[in-house]
Design an enzyme around this catalytic site. Structure first.
Site, PDB file in Angstrom:
ATOM      1  N   HIS A   1      32.149  -8.382  23.981  1.00 41.21           N
ATOM      2  CA  HIS A   1      30.738  -8.815  23.981  1.00 41.21           C
ATOM      3  C   HIS A   1      30.517  -9.879  25.060  1.00 41.21           C
ATOM      4  O   HIS A   1      29.571  -9.815  25.827  1.00 41.21           O
ATOM      5  CB  HIS A   1      30.362  -9.470  22.643  1.00 41.21           C
ATOM      6  CG  HIS A   1      30.285  -8.552  21.469  1.00 41.21           C
ATOM      7  ND1 HIS A   1      30.882  -8.833  20.268  1.00 41.21           N
ATOM      8  CD2 HIS A   1      29.639  -7.375  21.287  1.00 41.21           C
ATOM      9  CE1 HIS A   1      30.618  -7.872  19.400  1.00 41.21           C
ATOM     10  NE2 HIS A   1      29.866  -6.969  19.992  1.00 41.21           N
TER      11      HIS A   1
ATOM     12  N   LYS B   1      23.011  -4.584   5.668  1.00 39.31           N
ATOM     13  CA  LYS B   1      24.452  -4.735   5.907  1.00 39.31           C
ATOM     14  C   LYS B   1      24.949  -6.028   5.301  1.00 39.31           C
ATOM     15  O   LYS B   1      24.218  -7.010   5.241  1.00 39.31           O
ATOM     16  CB  LYS B   1      24.726  -4.754   7.417  1.00 39.31           C
ATOM     17  CG  LYS B   1      24.937  -3.382   8.011  1.00 39.31           C
ATOM     18  CD  LYS B   1      25.536  -3.545   9.396  1.00 39.31           C
ATOM     19  CE  LYS B   1      25.729  -2.211  10.098  1.00 39.31           C
ATOM     20  NZ  LYS B   1      26.194  -2.407  11.475  1.00 39.31           N
TER      21      LYS B   1
ATOM     22  N   SER C   1      34.137  -5.484  16.833  1.00 40.12           N
ATOM     23  CA  SER C   1      34.164  -6.516  15.796  1.00 40.12           C
ATOM     24  C   SER C   1      34.895  -5.986  14.560  1.00 40.12           C
ATOM     25  O   SER C   1      35.650  -6.715  13.911  1.00 40.12           O
ATOM     26  CB  SER C   1      32.741  -6.905  15.389  1.00 40.12           C
ATOM     27  OG  SER C   1      32.039  -7.423  16.482  1.00 40.12           O
TER      28      SER C   1
ATOM     29  N   ARG D   1      31.666   1.481  25.852  1.00 37.37           N
ATOM     30  CA  ARG D   1      33.125   1.421  25.852  1.00 37.37           C
ATOM     31  C   ARG D   1      33.765   2.766  26.176  1.00 37.37           C
ATOM     32  O   ARG D   1      34.703   2.846  26.927  1.00 37.37           O
ATOM     33  CB  ARG D   1      33.639   0.971  24.470  1.00 37.37           C
ATOM     34  CG  ARG D   1      33.537  -0.487  24.255  1.00 37.37           C
ATOM     35  CD  ARG D   1      33.650  -0.821  22.805  1.00 37.37           C
ATOM     36  NE  ARG D   1      32.494  -0.335  22.086  1.00 37.37           N
ATOM     37  CZ  ARG D   1      32.183  -0.681  20.861  1.00 37.37           C
ATOM     38  NH1 ARG D   1      32.959  -1.481  20.190  1.00 37.37           N
ATOM     39  NH2 ARG D   1      31.097  -0.216  20.288  1.00 37.37           N
TER      40      ARG D   1
HETATM   41  N1  COD Z   1      33.068  -3.820  25.495  1.00 37.36           N
HETATM   42  C1  COD Z   1      31.801  -3.659  25.954  1.00 37.36           C
HETATM   43  N2  COD Z   1      30.706  -3.662  25.174  1.00 37.36           N
HETATM   44  C2  COD Z   1      30.894  -3.845  23.868  1.00 37.36           C
HETATM   45  C3  COD Z   1      32.167  -4.040  23.295  1.00 37.36           C
HETATM   46  C4  COD Z   1      33.295  -4.006  24.175  1.00 37.36           C
HETATM   47  N3  COD Z   1      34.542  -4.137  23.712  1.00 37.36           N
HETATM   48  N4  COD Z   1      32.026  -4.179  21.955  1.00 37.36           N
HETATM   49  C5  COD Z   1      30.709  -4.064  21.710  1.00 37.36           C
HETATM   50  N5  COD Z   1      30.026  -3.872  22.853  1.00 37.36           N
HETATM   51  C6  COD Z   1      28.596  -3.719  23.047  1.00 37.36           C
HETATM   52  C7  COD Z   1      28.016  -2.594  22.184  1.00 37.36           C
HETATM   53  O1  COD Z   1      28.111  -1.353  22.841  1.00 37.36           O
HETATM   54  C8  COD Z   1      26.591  -3.066  22.084  1.00 37.36           C
HETATM   55  O2  COD Z   1      25.879  -2.738  23.249  1.00 37.36           O
HETATM   56  C9  COD Z   1      26.703  -4.584  22.002  1.00 37.36           C
HETATM   57  O3  COD Z   1      27.959  -4.892  22.589  1.00 37.36           O
HETATM   58  C10 COD Z   1      26.634  -5.105  20.569  1.00 37.36           C
HETATM   59  O4  COD Z   1      27.626  -4.469  19.785  1.00 37.36           O
HETATM   60  P1  COD Z   1      27.688  -4.667  18.187  1.00 37.36           P
HETATM   61  O5  COD Z   1      28.732  -3.739  17.691  1.00 37.36           O
HETATM   62  O6  COD Z   1      27.804  -6.101  17.858  1.00 37.36           O
HETATM   63  O7  COD Z   1      26.266  -4.266  17.695  1.00 37.36           O
HETATM   64  P2  COD Z   1      25.678  -2.858  17.252  1.00 37.36           P
HETATM   65  O8  COD Z   1      25.929  -1.853  18.316  1.00 37.36           O
HETATM   66  O9  COD Z   1      26.132  -2.565  15.873  1.00 37.36           O
HETATM   67  O10 COD Z   1      24.138  -3.253  17.174  1.00 37.36           O
HETATM   68  C11 COD Z   1      23.151  -2.328  17.367  1.00 37.36           C
HETATM   69  C12 COD Z   1      21.848  -2.842  16.765  1.00 37.36           C
HETATM   70  C13 COD Z   1      21.915  -2.788  15.271  1.00 37.36           C
HETATM   71  C14 COD Z   1      21.581  -4.271  17.151  1.00 37.36           C
HETATM   72  C15 COD Z   1      20.816  -1.900  17.322  1.00 37.36           C
HETATM   73  O11 COD Z   1      20.921  -0.692  16.667  1.00 37.36           O
HETATM   74  C16 COD Z   1      19.459  -2.468  17.176  1.00 37.36           C
HETATM   75  O12 COD Z   1      19.055  -3.195  18.054  1.00 37.36           O
HETATM   76  N6  COD Z   1      18.767  -2.169  16.066  1.00 37.36           N
HETATM   77  C17 COD Z   1      17.443  -2.710  15.817  1.00 37.36           C
HETATM   78  C18 COD Z   1      16.632  -1.704  15.044  1.00 37.36           C
HETATM   79  C19 COD Z   1      15.920  -0.780  15.988  1.00 37.36           C
HETATM   80  O13 COD Z   1      15.220  -1.186  16.888  1.00 37.36           O
HETATM   81  N7  COD Z   1      16.068   0.530  15.748  1.00 37.36           N
HETATM   82  C20 COD Z   1      15.391   1.515  16.533  1.00 37.36           C
HETATM   83  C21 COD Z   1      16.180   1.949  17.720  1.00 37.36           C
HETATM   84  S1  COD Z   1      16.955   3.442  17.328  1.00 37.36           S
END
Ligand code: COD
Length: 162
Positions: free
Chosen positions: A18, A42, A129, A91
């Site tokens: 991140h 969640k 995570s 990723r």
């Molecule tokens: N390397 C590079 N990028 C990474 C890594 C890594 N090792 N780990 C995570 N990431 C990136 C993820 O691809 C993502 O872009 C970001 O970091 C955050 O990751 P996470 O896992 O903390 O969060 P997510 O992906 O679970 O969160 C997604 C949300 C829930 C925030 C997203 O769905 C959202 O914004 N929802 C809001 C509701 C909405 O608007 N819904 C309608 C749209 S369909």
């Protein structure tokens, strides 16, 4: 025009994957707002307040990064804070389908806000995570996978003697 991007996620907790995306985004955009989704459906390990604190500590040295949280639709939040972009990290191919769905839906909701994808640093391509929490829970070392302050916080959560 000032370029403001939202980097959204659960960040439960923030990993070095991140952090890499946030740092690289901050070199391209005037401001990066890290938006932590406060998802009522969640049960996170870290509360929103704890996640804000961990993110603030780890991004303190990047002046154009701001930490915030939001509820509801990402696109509504982006409009509210005046962002013109959404940054997401990729990723692996497995991320692509999910990310494409989100980006397409967001574009349908507002076609003026662009989604930018940043490819992960190879070092972090396996990192999430969930995997970090799994390893920490069973007392494995997460050193080099999360910022030191997160490593300490995980030890406290799982009551591992330091
Ligand atoms: N390397 C590079 N990028 C990474 C890594 C890594 N090792 N780990 C995570 N990431 C990136 C993820 O691809 C993502 O872009 C970001 O970091 C955050 O990751 P996470 O896992 O903390 O969060 P997510 O992906 O679970 O969160 C997604 C949300 C829930 C925030 C997203 O769905 C959202 O914004 N929802 C809001 C509701 C909405 O608007 N819904 C309608 C749209 S369909």
């Amino acid at each position: 025009m000032r370029k403001v991007a939202i980097c959204s996620g659960s960040f439960d907790p923030i990993t070095l994957g991140h952090l890499d995306i946030i740092k690289r985004g901050a070199t391209v955009f005037d401001e990066v707002i890290v938006g932590i989704l406060n998802n009522i459906n969640k049960k996170p390990l870290f509360s929103v307040e704890e996640r804000i604190e961990l993110l603030e500590e780890t991004t303190r040295d990047i002046p154009n990064v701001k930490i915030d949280s939001f509820n509801g639709l990402l696109i509504d939040y982006a409009k509210k804070v005046g962002a013109n972009c959404i940054i997401r990290g990729l990723r692996a191919v497995s991320d692509f389908e999910y990310e494409m769905q989100i980006a397409s839906m967001n574009r349908k909701l507002d076609n003026e806000i662009e989604t930018f994808f940043i490819m992960t640093n190879n070092e972090y391509s396996f990192l999430s995570s969930s995997i970090v929490k799994e390893v920490a829970k069973y007392q494995g070392s997460v050193s080099g996978l999360v910022p030191p302050v997160v490593e300490e916080a995980l030890k406290r959560k799982f009551s591992i003697p330091r």
